[in-house]
Design an enzyme around this catalytic site. Structure first.
Site, mmCIF file in Angstrom:
data_model
loop_
_atom_site.group_PDB
_atom_site.id
_atom_site.type_symbol
_atom_site.label_atom_id
_atom_site.label_comp_id
_atom_site.label_asym_id
_atom_site.label_seq_id
_atom_site.Cartn_x
_atom_site.Cartn_y
_atom_site.Cartn_z
ATOM 1 N N GLY A 35 -32.855 -48.002 56.511
ATOM 2 C CA GLY A 35 -33.149 -48.490 55.201
ATOM 3 C C GLY A 35 -34.197 -49.418 55.388
ATOM 4 N N GLY A 36 -35.066 -49.046 56.136
ATOM 5 C CA GLY A 36 -36.400 -49.777 56.453
ATOM 6 C C GLY A 36 -37.462 -49.895 55.337
ATOM 7 N N TYR A 165 -17.571 -49.893 46.830
ATOM 8 C CA TYR A 165 -18.493 -50.511 47.747
ATOM 9 C C TYR A 165 -18.021 -51.561 48.686
ATOM 10 C CZ TYR A 165 -23.057 -53.511 48.602
ATOM 11 O OH TYR A 165 -23.667 -54.097 49.503
ATOM 12 N N LYS A 169 -17.764 -51.515 52.845
ATOM 13 C CA LYS A 169 -18.291 -52.470 53.755
ATOM 14 C C LYS A 169 -17.624 -53.177 54.638
ATOM 15 C CE LYS A 169 -22.978 -52.626 52.433
ATOM 16 N NZ LYS A 169 -24.099 -52.333 53.352
ATOM 17 N N PRO A 192 -25.048 -61.422 53.609
ATOM 18 C CA PRO A 192 -26.049 -62.144 52.895
ATOM 19 C C PRO A 192 -25.473 -62.300 51.569
ATOM 20 C CG PRO A 192 -27.066 -60.205 53.703
ATOM 21 C CD PRO A 192 -25.624 -60.064 53.919
ATOM 22 N N ASN A 194 -26.788 -62.744 47.243
ATOM 23 C CA ASN A 194 -27.618 -61.988 46.574
ATOM 24 C C ASN A 194 -29.007 -62.184 47.185
ATOM 25 O OD1 ASN A 194 -25.372 -62.348 44.779
ATOM 26 N ND2 ASN A 194 -26.253 -61.214 43.109
ATOM 27 N N VAL A 195 -29.506 -60.803 47.300
ATOM 28 C CA VAL A 195 -30.953 -60.959 47.923
ATOM 29 C C VAL A 195 -32.113 -60.598 46.797
ATOM 30 C CG1 VAL A 195 -32.576 -60.067 49.798
ATOM 31 C CG2 VAL A 195 -29.898 -59.941 49.820
#
Ligand SMILES: NC(=O)c1ccc[n+]([C@@H]2O[C@H](COP(=O)([O-])OP(=O)(O)OC[C@H]3O[C@@H](n4cnc5c(N)ncnc54)[C@H](OP(=O)(O)O)[C@@H]3O)[C@@H](O)[C@H]2O)c1
Ligand SMILES: *[C@@H]1O[C@H](CO)[C@@H](O)[C@H](O)[C@H]1NC(C)=O
Ligand SMILES: *[C@@H]1O[C@H](CO)[C@@H](O)[C@H](O)[C@H]1NC(C)=O
Length: 343
Positions: A35-36, A165, A169, A192, A194-195
């Site tokens: 996912g880079g 989801y 996860k 994390p 929310n990003v």
């Protein structure tokens, strides 16, 4: 026993025991980032390449779905055998906002289960000593006490809007504990909130709340129309800037030696309502029009306040970029890159 089991003090037929040396690896790391090409992956690229986050002799490879479809085990094995990483940051996932989640819970469940099972098993097969995977605070139980901490992941059903989801996860944590128990692997995960940041996907229909708001406000500004915020504006969220998260990822990769996950978040006091976030977007873009709330749209989970106490025990002095500055930088990036930004 595999090399890493021996390094970790394991021998065949021996019960789990306390381990002193963790994910031992001598020589420079070869890090593969799945996912880079995404929001978080691009932020890690920036910190590694532009801000001295990488070290002499290390090799960093950033994969996108064009390099391998990680839903396919053969393609996953092939790309891992090609790069032979010693360390992996596993970001690849099917992600999306509230409305997409509500429509295709089955796809979120299956696709993410395939990706995670393939990545962790292929990592084990090629002898990767450490994998840092990525969970999310929206996988926590819906009915819970606050703040939520790392020990509570499995304590009840997640919010029904994104159960596919969320359960997929959560299973990463099951994988990690089982790879440790059965093979002595130090595969762990971060959680994390929310990003947001440059290179986000600014999709309005199917995206996350902040990039969606930024895109909507940008269009409303251009067309001289009101900004329509979906929902009541009252739900509360903790937002983390992608570049802060990237710095923390590097710390976890190098220094954090637990199998148990760790929440990467700003403090509880830094939680903002969707209305406050919308006001901040309006200010950052200099939007002059009216802001209206469409309460016919779903609000999602009211809050999921997470504790960053564990992080602060490790890194008492970590300084997060102030929300308004990070948001301004993100809006500036979006305006400057409007034509090519994902949306
Ligand atoms: N964004 C958030 O608010 C947030 C919050 C908490 C946790 N997370 C987690 O953080 C991680 C990264 O999220 P992000 O926001 O950076 O996502 P993103 O911008 O949508 O990027 C997703 C990445 O995954 C890759 N990918 C998707 N499906 C794939 C497949 N089948 N095979 C190989 N690669 C695939 C994509 O490759 P392409 O570019 O080629 O499509 C892309 O690099 C995810 O695990 C997500 O669950 C995100
Ligand atoms: C952005 O996200 C939307 C919704 O998930 C998706 O349909 C679209 O393909 C994404 N765009 C890119 C370039 O990944
Ligand atoms: C944190 O900052 C304080 C004061 O600036 C300093 O005394 C302390 O050593 C720092 N702690 C760490 C772990 O860096």
């Amino acid at each position: 026993a595999t090399e890493s089991q021996e390094a970790a003090g394991f021998h065949p037929n021996q019960k789990l025991k306390l381990v002193i040396s963790v994910g031992d690896h001598s020589g420079p790391m070869r890090v593969l980032v799945t996912g880079g090409s995404g929001l978080v992956g691009r932020a890690i690229q920036h910190i590694v390449k532009e801000e001295g986050g990488g070290k002499e002799g290390e090799e960093w490879t950033f994969l996108s779905s064009k390099d391998a479809n990680l839903m396919n085990m053969e393609e996953t094995r092939a790309v891992f055998q090609k790069h032979r990483p010693t360390h992996i940051i596993h970001l690849a996932a099917m992600v999306g906002g509230l409305f997409k989640n509500m429509r295709v819970n089955l796809d979120f469940w299956r696709n993410n289960i395939y990706i995670n099972d393939n990545v962790l098993q292929a990592a084990h097969e090629v002898g990767v000593v450490k994998v840092v995977s990525c969970l999310s605070t929206c996988i926590f139980p819906d009915k819970t006490t606050y703040p939520i901490d790392e020990t509570m992941i499995h304590n009840g059903p997640p919010h029904e809007s994104n159960f596919g989801y969320a359960y997929a996860k959560r299973m990463i944590d099951v994988h990690n504990r089982a790879y440790f128990q059965q093979h002595g692997r130090y595969y762990t995960a971060v959680i994390p909130t929310n990003v947001f940041g440059p290179h986000d996907n600014f999709s309005i229909e199917d995206g996350h709340v902040l990039p969606g708001l930024i895109h909507k406000a940008y269009i409303a500004q251009k067309e001289g129309k009101p900004l329509v915020v979906w929902g009541s504006g009252t739900p509360r969220r903790q937002f983390i800037y992608s570049l802060d998260l990237a710095r923390l990822f590097l710390w976890v990769l190098r220094e954090y030696n637990e199998v148990e996950p760790i929440i990467l978040s700003v403090g509880e006091e830094d939680e903002v309502s969707i209305k406050e976030a919308a006001d901040a977007v309006v200010a950052a873009l200099g939007f002059k029009g009216e802001v209206v709330y469409d309460t016919s749209k779903a609000d999602g989970q009211f809050k999921k306040t997470a504790s960053n106490a564990k992080l602060l025990r490790y890194l008492p002095n970590f300084s997060f970029t102030p929300f308004n500055k990070a948001l301004k930088d993100t809006c500036d990036w979006f305006v400057a890159n409007y034509d090519t930004a994902r949306k």
